[in-house]
Design a protein around this motif. Structure first.
Motif, PDB file in Angstrom:
ATOM      1  N   LEU A  20      -1.900  58.674   6.263  1.00 23.89           N
ATOM      2  CA  LEU A  20      -1.070  59.354   7.249  1.00 23.89           C
ATOM      3  C   LEU A  20      -1.739  59.225   8.600  1.00 23.89           C
ATOM      4  O   LEU A  20      -2.873  59.680   8.788  1.00 23.89           O
ATOM      5  CB  LEU A  20      -0.887  60.837   6.912  1.00 23.89           C
ATOM      6  CG  LEU A  20      -0.113  61.650   7.964  1.00 23.89           C
ATOM      7  CD1 LEU A  20       1.372  61.285   7.951  1.00 23.89           C
ATOM      8  CD2 LEU A  20      -0.281  63.151   7.745  1.00 23.89           C
ATOM      9  N   LEU A  48       3.814  61.274  13.296  1.00 26.60           N
ATOM     10  CA  LEU A  48       3.194  61.127  11.990  1.00 26.60           C
ATOM     11  C   LEU A  48       3.802  59.917  11.295  1.00 26.60           C
ATOM     12  O   LEU A  48       5.032  59.775  11.230  1.00 26.60           O
ATOM     13  CB  LEU A  48       3.431  62.362  11.112  1.00 26.60           C
ATOM     14  CG  LEU A  48       3.003  63.731  11.653  1.00 26.60           C
ATOM     15  CD1 LEU A  48       4.156  64.396  12.433  1.00 26.60           C
ATOM     16  CD2 LEU A  48       2.566  64.651  10.513  1.00 26.60           C
ATOM     17  N   HIS A  68       3.425  57.976   7.632  1.00 24.24           N
ATOM     18  CA  HIS A  68       2.862  57.940   6.289  1.00 24.24           C
ATOM     19  C   HIS A  68       3.300  56.652   5.609  1.00 24.24           C
ATOM     20  O   HIS A  68       4.496  56.331   5.571  1.00 24.24           O
ATOM     21  CB  HIS A  68       3.352  59.150   5.485  1.00 24.24           C
ATOM     22  CG  HIS A  68       2.960  59.121   4.038  1.00 24.24           C
ATOM     23  ND1 HIS A  68       1.661  58.940   3.619  1.00 24.24           N
ATOM     24  CD2 HIS A  68       3.705  59.251   2.902  1.00 24.24           C
ATOM     25  CE1 HIS A  68       1.611  58.970   2.293  1.00 24.24           C
ATOM     26  NE2 HIS A  68       2.843  59.151   1.836  1.00 24.24           N
ATOM     27  N   ASN A  98       7.438  53.147   5.552  1.00 24.14           N
ATOM     28  CA  ASN A  98       6.893  54.407   6.042  1.00 24.14           C
ATOM     29  C   ASN A  98       7.889  55.547   5.929  1.00 24.14           C
ATOM     30  O   ASN A  98       9.097  55.347   6.041  1.00 24.14           O
ATOM     31  CB  ASN A  98       6.498  54.283   7.523  1.00 24.14           C
ATOM     32  CG  ASN A  98       5.503  53.177   7.793  1.00 24.14           C
ATOM     33  OD1 ASN A  98       5.813  52.247   8.513  1.00 24.14           O
ATOM     34  ND2 ASN A  98       4.334  53.274   7.201  1.00 24.14           N
ATOM     35  N   ILE A 106       4.223  67.629   7.440  1.00 25.68           N
ATOM     36  CA  ILE A 106       3.489  67.207   6.246  1.00 25.68           C
ATOM     37  C   ILE A 106       4.172  67.726   4.987  1.00 25.68           C
ATOM     38  O   ILE A 106       4.330  67.004   3.996  1.00 25.68           O
ATOM     39  CB  ILE A 106       2.027  67.684   6.325  1.00 25.68           C
ATOM     40  CG1 ILE A 106       1.243  66.814   7.320  1.00 25.68           C
ATOM     41  CG2 ILE A 106       1.356  67.650   4.951  1.00 25.68           C
ATOM     42  CD1 ILE A 106      -0.181  67.270   7.559  1.00 25.68           C
ATOM     43  N   ILE A 109       0.141  61.987   0.369  1.00 29.79           N
ATOM     44  CA  ILE A 109      -0.837  61.867   1.452  1.00 29.79           C
ATOM     45  C   ILE A 109      -2.240  62.015   0.890  1.00 29.79           C
ATOM     46  O   ILE A 109      -2.608  63.068   0.366  1.00 29.79           O
ATOM     47  CB  ILE A 109      -0.573  62.926   2.543  1.00 29.79           C
ATOM     48  CG1 ILE A 109       0.818  62.723   3.144  1.00 29.79           C
ATOM     49  CG2 ILE A 109      -1.644  62.853   3.630  1.00 29.79           C
ATOM     50  CD1 ILE A 109       1.249  63.842   4.078  1.00 29.79           C
ATOM     51  N   VAL A 157      -5.822  61.404   6.104  1.00 30.64           N
ATOM     52  CA  VAL A 157      -5.242  61.620   7.423  1.00 30.64           C
ATOM     53  C   VAL A 157      -6.180  61.012   8.453  1.00 30.64           C
ATOM     54  O   VAL A 157      -7.387  61.295   8.460  1.00 30.64           O
ATOM     55  CB  VAL A 157      -5.035  63.117   7.720  1.00 30.64           C
ATOM     56  CG1 VAL A 157      -4.436  63.307   9.115  1.00 30.64           C
ATOM     57  CG2 VAL A 157      -4.144  63.756   6.661  1.00 30.64           C
TER      58      VAL A 157
END
Length: 497
Positions: A259, A269, A271, A296, A387, A397, A400
């Motif tokens: 992430l 963000l 991911h 993503n 998140i 995740i 980070v």
């Protein structure tokens, strides 16, 4: 033999940034910035003239390469820019109007509603990966067609900041797959191509650009561009991409489970999920990645650093260093203040262009430090909300990685780790998108690797005691939006009159 260097340039919301980087080691040799402002012609509208992008690129390129000795040779150029944006030009590449910017511009709400009715909201998500929102470039194209028909009748090409610079530098008309995947509902994320039936319906007459991956060469620098920029003719230029995805490249956050958390004018963000997993959520954007074989789940807050900049302007002479010091003194919870940072509407996971900022708990005893701390904590709560939405959609995740200007000064990243309960890796270089563009440029001419270029420098660990305290505040944060939405929406409607 001179040592190769590469240039990376990113066109951002509040500034354009450029770096000159050693192609072998990744060492930043020079950096330069050009600050600018976006135009706000009305409530919910954010625009920018394309001429600014080229003017700032040429200035940055000349500054970065001025006086280079015979021991250095610029070998390639990497490009990125804010997006998805909509710049429409005629068949001679003359811009027909200022570019309509990304999700902070919320003008196309009527077009979103109409396209959902006509095409089917579920079918749009199935084919395009994302629900229509203020982030969708296709809806903004529809707005121009509806509201400015004389302009649209002359429109022949579609550009974004990165592809506009590529056009000026190489003459190539191309767009990267990731940027195209944010042109919902024009791009089919399953087929990895424009979807002709919907593109022809929404953007008739537009010659949509051929598609390439972000790190592929779009072409080589023309003699005319070399004369304008001071860069060598004939060197390759990357196809480029949207800034947040170049930021992810700059810190090596493209593996499944990664992430990327970008601290900038907005908070973003990204991911990365396995290529086979086309995860979708009405609260997020499902996109094609910057690199082949990646997909993503992405989220974006409409404001983050924009709120802290606004507060600094309100506070007059106070600098960021002073405000961070005062916010540190305020302590967790900002002495009983709670902020919803929705000052320009909110993108994910609310998808509410009529959301507005709320500061709850104000008293006469509160200080500048409390307000500034509440802004930092409000964005951290927004990160946690995103998140949770990513994980609810099936994201996994595992790591980070933080990047961007907001990582400087340590306090903001510490607050985010405390609020989310998650460690964040910080790489040695956190310049962001321009550095990611430079890495992709270096890979065109050599074997540049992110772990060699930009190793992990530190990990910000959450404080369990602070996390427990923030858990209580986060619950209040989640209650505050639905409790205040009716009043806020009524006030937002008055702002549009």
């Amino acid at each position: 033999m001179p040592r190769n260097a590469v240039v990376g340039v990113d066109i951002g919301t509040s500034s354009s940034k450029g770096v000159l980087v050693d192609a072998g080691s990744g060492a930043v040799l020079r950096s330069a910035v050009r600050e600018h402002a976006v135009d706000r012609p009305g409530p919910g509208r954010f625009e920018m003239e394309a001429g600014v992008w080229w003017e700032e690129f040429t200035g940055l390129a000349r500054e970065l390469t001025a006086g280079l000795g015979p021991d250095r040779a610029v070998a390639a150029v990497g490009i990125s820019g804010m997006g998805p944006c909509v710049l429409l030009t005629d068949d001679g590449d003359t811009p027909l109007r200022p570019a309509v910017l990304y999700g902070v511009d919320t003008r196309a709400t009527a077009q979103i509603d109409r396209l959902n009715d006509e095409l089917g909201a579920d079918e749009i998500v199935r084919r395009c990966g994302s629900a229509l929102s203020s982030q969708a470039a296709g809806a903004k194209i529809a707005w121009v067609a509806d509201e400015e028909p004389a302009v649209f009748a002359r429109a022949r090409r579609l550009y974004m900041p990165s592809s506009w610079l590529v056009r000026q530098l190489t003459g190539a008309y191309v767009l990267d797959h990731h940027s195209a995947s944010q042109c919902t509902p024009l791009y089919d994320t399953n087929a990895l191509n424009w979807y002709g039936p919907w593109a022809g319906r929404i953007a008739p007459g537009l010659e949509l650009p051929p598609l390439r991956w972000s790190g592929e060469a779009a072409g080589t620098l023309t003699p005319a561009a070399a004369a304008a920029t001071g860069l060598p003719a004939g060197i390759p230029v990357t196809t480029g991409t949207i800034d947040a995805w170049a930021e992810a490249v700059s810190v090596g956050a493209q593996g499944p489970g990664d992430l990327m958390l970008m601290y900038g004018t907005t908070m973003f963000l990204v991911h990365t999920v396995p290529d086979a997993a086309l995860l979708t959520s009405p609260a997020l954007w499902s996109t094609v990645g910057a690199l082949p074989g990646t997909r993503n789940l992405a989220g974006g807050m409409a404001t983050s650093g924009a709120v802290t900049s606004w507060l600094r302007e309100l506070f007059g002479s106070a600098g960021y260093g002073e405000l961070l010091r005062l916010a540190e003194e305020s302590g967790p919870g900002a002495n009983g203040l709670l902020m919803l940072p929705y000052f320009a509407g909110e993108r994910t996971p609310l998808m509410d262009p009529l959301a507005r900022g709320v500061v709850a708990g104000l008293s006469l005893s509160h200080t500048r430090g409390d307000l500034y701390r509440a802004a930092l904590e409000g964005t951290a709560h927004g990160v946690r909300h995103n998140i949770e939405a990513i994980e609810a959609a099936g994201g996994d995740i595992r790591r980070v990685v933080a990047v961007g200007g907001g990582t400087q000064g340590a306090l903001w990243t510490r607050i985010v780790s405390d609020v989310t309960g998650r460690p964040q890796e910080l790489r040695a270089t956190t310049i962001g998108a321009s550095y990611g563009g430079a890495l992709l440029a270096a890979q065109l001419v050599g074997d540049a690797r992110i772990d060699d270029w930009n190793p992990v420098a530190e990990t910000v660990e959450p404080d369990p005691a602070a996390t427990a305290r923030y858990d209580e505040l986060y619950a209040l944060y989640r209650e505050l939006y639905p409790a205040s939405a009716g009043v806020v929406h009524a006030l937002a409607a008055r702002q549009h009159r």
